[in-house]
Motif scaffolding. Structure first.
Motif, PDB file in Angstrom:
ATOM      1  N   TYR A 145       0.848  -1.185   0.000  1.00 20.22           N
ATOM      2  CA  TYR A 145       0.000   0.000   0.000  1.00 20.22           C
ATOM      3  C   TYR A 145       0.885   1.236   0.000  1.00 20.22           C
ATOM      4  O   TYR A 145       1.952   1.244   0.610  1.00 20.22           O
ATOM      5  CB  TYR A 145      -0.883   0.044   1.251  1.00 20.22           C
ATOM      6  N   THR A 146       0.421   2.281  -0.692  1.00 24.06           N
ATOM      7  CA  THR A 146       1.066   3.586  -0.625  1.00 24.06           C
ATOM      8  C   THR A 146       0.047   4.534  -0.011  1.00 24.06           C
ATOM      9  O   THR A 146      -1.070   4.649  -0.502  1.00 24.06           O
ATOM     10  CB  THR A 146       1.487   4.086  -2.015  1.00 24.06           C
ATOM     11  N   VAL A 147       0.446   5.179   1.073  1.00 25.16           N
ATOM     12  CA  VAL A 147      -0.442   6.079   1.798  1.00 25.16           C
ATOM     13  C   VAL A 147       0.082   7.501   1.647  1.00 25.16           C
ATOM     14  O   VAL A 147       1.253   7.778   1.921  1.00 25.16           O
ATOM     15  CB  VAL A 147      -0.506   5.701   3.294  1.00 25.16           C
ATOM     16  N   PHE A 148      -0.795   8.398   1.179  1.00 26.17           N
ATOM     17  CA  PHE A 148      -0.507   9.822   1.121  1.00 26.17           C
ATOM     18  C   PHE A 148      -1.464  10.486   2.106  1.00 26.17           C
ATOM     19  O   PHE A 148      -2.674  10.260   2.048  1.00 26.17           O
ATOM     20  CB  PHE A 148      -0.761  10.389  -0.275  1.00 26.17           C
ATOM     21  N   ALA A 149      -0.937  11.291   3.023  1.00 24.43           N
ATOM     22  CA  ALA A 149      -1.788  11.945   4.017  1.00 24.43           C
ATOM     23  C   ALA A 149      -1.057  13.167   4.561  1.00 24.43           C
ATOM     24  O   ALA A 149      -0.030  13.589   4.023  1.00 24.43           O
ATOM     25  CB  ALA A 149      -2.125  10.974   5.139  1.00 24.43           C
ATOM     26  N   TYR A 150      -1.611  13.703   5.618  1.00 24.95           N
ATOM     27  CA  TYR A 150      -0.945  14.785   6.331  1.00 24.95           C
ATOM     28  C   TYR A 150      -1.228  14.612   7.817  1.00 24.95           C
ATOM     29  O   TYR A 150      -2.157  13.918   8.223  1.00 24.95           O
ATOM     30  CB  TYR A 150      -1.415  16.164   5.845  1.00 24.95           C
ATOM     31  N   VAL A 151      -0.377  15.225   8.629  1.00 28.05           N
ATOM     32  CA  VAL A 151      -0.558  15.193  10.075  1.00 28.05           C
ATOM     33  C   VAL A 151      -0.207  16.568  10.627  1.00 28.05           C
ATOM     34  O   VAL A 151       0.764  17.185  10.197  1.00 28.05           O
ATOM     35  CB  VAL A 151       0.303  14.091  10.734  1.00 28.05           C
ATOM     36  N   ASP A 152      -1.028  17.062  11.528  1.00 25.18           N
ATOM     37  CA  ASP A 152      -0.739  18.300  12.233  1.00 25.18           C
ATOM     38  C   ASP A 152      -0.127  17.907  13.571  1.00 25.18           C
ATOM     39  O   ASP A 152      -0.729  17.152  14.339  1.00 25.18           O
ATOM     40  CB  ASP A 152      -2.014  19.117  12.464  1.00 25.18           C
ATOM     41  N   ALA A 153       1.090  18.391  13.839  1.00 18.45           N
ATOM     42  CA  ALA A 153       1.769  18.061  15.096  1.00 18.45           C
ATOM     43  C   ALA A 153       2.683  19.210  15.493  1.00 18.45           C
ATOM     44  O   ALA A 153       3.098  20.016  14.648  1.00 18.45           O
ATOM     45  CB  ALA A 153       2.578  16.779  14.939  1.00 18.45           C
ATOM     46  N   GLN A 154       2.996  19.274  16.771  1.00 19.08           N
ATOM     47  CA  GLN A 154       3.851  20.342  17.266  1.00 19.08           C
ATOM     48  C   GLN A 154       5.314  20.064  16.938  1.00 19.08           C
ATOM     49  O   GLN A 154       5.768  18.931  16.990  1.00 19.08           O
ATOM     50  CB  GLN A 154       3.695  20.500  18.776  1.00 19.08           C
ATOM     51  N   ASN A 155       6.024  21.163  16.633  1.00 23.01           N
ATOM     52  CA  ASN A 155       7.463  21.052  16.403  1.00 23.01           C
ATOM     53  C   ASN A 155       8.203  21.307  17.716  1.00 23.01           C
ATOM     54  O   ASN A 155       7.578  21.401  18.778  1.00 23.01           O
ATOM     55  CB  ASN A 155       7.911  21.999  15.285  1.00 23.01           C
ATOM     56  N   ALA A 156       9.506  21.446  17.669  1.00 20.83           N
ATOM     57  CA  ALA A 156      10.317  21.633  18.866  1.00 20.83           C
ATOM     58  C   ALA A 156       9.999  22.940  19.601  1.00 20.83           C
ATOM     59  O   ALA A 156      10.257  23.062  20.792  1.00 20.83           O
ATOM     60  CB  ALA A 156      11.799  21.601  18.504  1.00 20.83           C
ATOM     61  N   PHE A 157       9.407  23.904  18.904  1.00 25.31           N
ATOM     62  CA  PHE A 157       9.085  25.193  19.516  1.00 25.31           C
ATOM     63  C   PHE A 157       7.640  25.245  20.027  1.00 25.31           C
ATOM     64  O   PHE A 157       7.197  26.264  20.531  1.00 25.31           O
ATOM     65  CB  PHE A 157       9.319  26.325  18.514  1.00 25.31           C
ATOM     66  N   GLY A 158       6.897  24.163  19.849  1.00 23.23           N
ATOM     67  CA  GLY A 158       5.518  24.113  20.315  1.00 23.23           C
ATOM     68  C   GLY A 158       4.504  24.605  19.298  1.00 23.23           C
ATOM     69  O   GLY A 158       3.313  24.669  19.590  1.00 23.23           O
ATOM     70  N   ALA A 159       4.967  24.982  18.113  1.00 23.19           N
ATOM     71  CA  ALA A 159       4.055  25.433  17.064  1.00 23.19           C
ATOM     72  C   ALA A 159       3.496  24.215  16.327  1.00 23.19           C
ATOM     73  O   ALA A 159       4.220  23.264  16.028  1.00 23.19           O
ATOM     74  CB  ALA A 159       4.783  26.339  16.083  1.00 23.19           C
ATOM     75  N   THR A 160       2.209  24.240  16.024  1.00 22.22           N
ATOM     76  CA  THR A 160       1.595  23.143  15.281  1.00 22.22           C
ATOM     77  C   THR A 160       1.843  23.346  13.797  1.00 22.22           C
ATOM     78  O   THR A 160       1.509  24.382  13.232  1.00 22.22           O
ATOM     79  CB  THR A 160       0.086  23.067  15.564  1.00 22.22           C
TER      80      THR A 160
END
Length: 158
Positions: free
Chosen positions: A116-131
């Protein structure tokens, strides 16, 4: 008036008694409270299992397929496994917010031999706390016995 043995000490106690006359145990002949909790948990588990299988709730979901007819792998499971592999590389995996499989920007393409090939996105915080929204691509392969392998490192781009 019926007599039963106390669960704690074994002394014969009336079923109407509030406490055991020897050890003072409350409700000496009633069913243990732990047993009631186990029964309630089992009932809740069965209800949740029925809902997941499509037996509970109204329409709108996918039709239920008998367990014997289901394949060992499917696109939805590939998507979940992609999430698992990607979250290992995120700075703050507990903040990961994934879209549903039907969201715009999500594509799961089956290939040959359980790939399977999955294309998606994820919203997550970086090292500075920004999403930050990260685009993700996973090439996965089902290897049997509930195991999945990431064919190439998951591509994560901001």
């Amino acid at each position: 008036m019926a007599m039963k043995a106390c669960r704690e000490c074994g002394t014969q106690v009336s079923t109407d008694a509030k406490v055991c006359i020897k050890c003072g145990k409350p409700n000496p002949t009633s069913a243990p409270s732990g047993k009631r909790a186990v029964l309630l948990a089992a009932l809740a588990f069965v209800v949740v299992l029925a809902m997941i299988d499509g037996g509970g709730g109204g329409g709108g979901g996918e039709p239920s397929t008998p367990a014997a007819a289901r394949p060992e792998h499917d696109a939805f499971t590939a998507y979940i496994m992609c999430q698992s592999f990607v979250e290992k590389d995120l700075r703050s995996p507990s903040t990961a917010d994934w879209p549903t499989t039907r969201a715009e920007g999500v594509s799961i393409q089956p290939g040959d031999s359980a790939r399977y090939t999955v294309f998606a996105y994820v919203d997550a915080q970086n090292a500075f706390g920004a999403t930050i929204r990260n685009r993700v691509m996973c090439n996965l392969r089902y290897t049997g016995n509930g195991n999945w392998r990431l064919e190439a490192p998951a591509t994560i781009t901001p």
